[in-house]
Enzyme design. Structure first.
Site, PDB file in Angstrom:
ATOM      1  CE1 TYR A   1      -3.391  -2.628  -0.088  1.00  0.00           C
ATOM      2  CE2 TYR A   1      -4.138  -1.900   2.067  1.00  0.00           C
ATOM      3  CZ  TYR A   1      -4.295  -2.703   0.955  1.00  0.00           C
ATOM      4  OH  TYR A   1      -5.365  -3.568   0.879  1.00  0.00           O
TER       5      TYR A   1
ATOM      6  CE  LYS B   1       2.445 -17.433   1.097  1.00  0.00           C
ATOM      7  NZ  LYS B   1       1.775 -18.654   1.279  1.00  0.00           N
TER       8      LYS B   1
ATOM      9  CG  ASP C   1      -0.727 -19.041   3.008  1.00  0.00           C
ATOM     10  OD1 ASP C   1      -0.041 -18.989   4.056  1.00  0.00           O
ATOM     11  OD2 ASP C   1      -0.335 -19.613   1.969  1.00  0.00           O
TER      12      ASP C   1
ATOM     13  CG  ASP D   1      -7.356  -3.874   3.972  1.00  0.00           C
ATOM     14  OD1 ASP D   1      -8.398  -3.776   4.646  1.00  0.00           O
ATOM     15  OD2 ASP D   1      -7.210  -3.340   2.860  1.00  0.00           O
TER      16      ASP D   1
ATOM     17  CG  ASP E   1     -12.497  -6.561   5.568  1.00  0.00           C
ATOM     18  OD1 ASP E   1     -12.108  -5.698   6.372  1.00  0.00           O
ATOM     19  OD2 ASP E   1     -13.057  -6.278   4.490  1.00  0.00           O
TER      20      ASP E   1
HETATM   21 MG    MG Z   1     -10.345  -2.823   4.318  1.00  0.00          MG
END
Ligand code: MG
Ligand code: NAI
Length: 328
Positions: A119, A166, A198, A222, A226
């Protein structure tokens, strides 16, 4: 307390959940609100999703309450996080009596590195066929972030954290991230486990009770937050704090929910709990506790919005929370 709080509703349900949270904030604290705009609507009107006046209000304020923006969200929230140098995003996810949860034993916090990774905004279109993205990881940012994570663990009386990464694939960038975080944890005497991100997604879905604090790079944080929202009953419940050394931006994890915007049925809980995190950041711990207690009691007894199986409006839930606050 007479601090200034910049207020940015943004787009969509931001205009419903932010006023709801302000009603609660106003009932427990003496803060001065500075109302400013950002997002799709202001971009349509002026061509700029993040007007200079908004940026200035946020950098001048002690803290900011942010709703959510739409398609322009990357052009709004990323520069805002930068402007207050918020290097960590704190995302607690827990369940509440009265709310159906996929995994009722979930009670964890995701600490997300907030400035780097994929990001960082280093993307290029090299030709009609080829596009690239540079993943930025620095030792200095990883160190500052790890120090925050250790402090978080210590001040909450916890033993340690789990690093999601990772480094088997992103050997150099996640290699540096994991090594740096581990080094800081060792210096501070904090336990540091780690797991591939993962695999952690599977562990989270099946047995989230094994995690207290998850420490991770930007994108992983992020996505995993969620996922955590799904475990505890939906996005309407998850608050977050973008914390810098001196300033913070507090926002629900969810977006502007165009599918329900304008109906007055958005769940204001995530934004009200974000306001509680804001209060804590400003040192108003007792007020923050009062807000959380009032939210918990409202979730337990109702009224509840449709995402939690109820029929109440956003305003009815906010009024119920205000009703449950101690007499001021
Ligand atoms: Mg988000
Ligand atoms: P979203 O979080 O807005 O919505 C996902 C689903 O959750 C929708 O079905 C929505 O109705 C529901 N939902 C979200 N918050 C809710 C609440 N408080 N109460 C009840 N239901 C709720 O994510 P989506 O649909 O991926 O994105 C919609 C827009 O929001 C996009 O334009 C996206 O770019 C933007 N967005 C902005 C963010 C920000 O400003 N920080 C973060 C995430 C998305």
């Amino acid at each position: 307390m007479s601090e200034t709080v910049a207020v940015i509703p943004g787009d969509g349900i931001g205009h419903e959940v932010v006023p709801a949270a302000l009603e609660v904030l106003d009932s427990v604290a003496d803060v001065e609100f500075v109302h400013v705009e950002a997002g799709d609507a202001v971009a349509e009107r002026t061509g700029d999703p993040l007007p200079a006046e908004t940026l200035e209000a946020v950098t001048d304020a002690d803290a900011t309450l942010f709703g959510a923006t739409g398609e322009t969200s990357a052009d709004v929230i990323l520069p805002l996080r930068d402007a207050v140098d918020s290097f960590v995003n704190v995302r607690p996810a827990r369940t509440y009596p009265g709310v159906d949860a996929v995994q009722p034993e979930t009670d964890l916090v995701i600490l997300r590195e907030n400035t780097e990774g994929v990001y960082a905004g280093i993307e290029n279109r090299l030709s009609a066929d080829v596009s690239t993205l540079t993943r930025l990881v620095t030792q200095s940012a990883s160190r500052r972030f790890a120090e925050f994570a250790c402090e978080y663990v210590e001040s909450n009386g916890l033993d340690g954290f789990t690093i999601a990464h990772k480094n088997n694939v992103m050997r150099v960038t996640d290699g540096l991230f994991v090594d740096t975080v581990r080094e800081v944890a060792a210096e501070r005497g904090v336990d540091a486990d780690d797991a591939y991100m993962d695999a952690m997604a599977t562990h989270l879905a099946m047995d989230p009770g094994q995690y207290d604090v998850i420490v991770c790079p930007n994108l992983a944080g992020d996505m995993l937050s969620d996922l955590a929202a799904g475990l505890v009953g939906g996005l309407g419940l998850l608050p977050s704090a973008n914390v810098g050394a001196e300033r913070g931006i507090f926002e629900p994890v969810h977006g502007c929910a165009p599918d329900i915007a304008g109906e007055g049925i958005a769940n204001p809980t995530a934004t009200i709990l974000s306001a509680a995190m804001l209060l804590e950041f400003l040192g108003a711990d007792a007020a923050a506790r009062d807000v959380r207690t009032a939210v918990e009691s409202t979730l337990a007894d109702g009224p509840r919005t449709p995402d939690l199986g109820g029929t109440a409006t956003t305003d009815e839930v906010a009024a119920a929370v205000v009703d449950r606050l101690p007499e001021g």
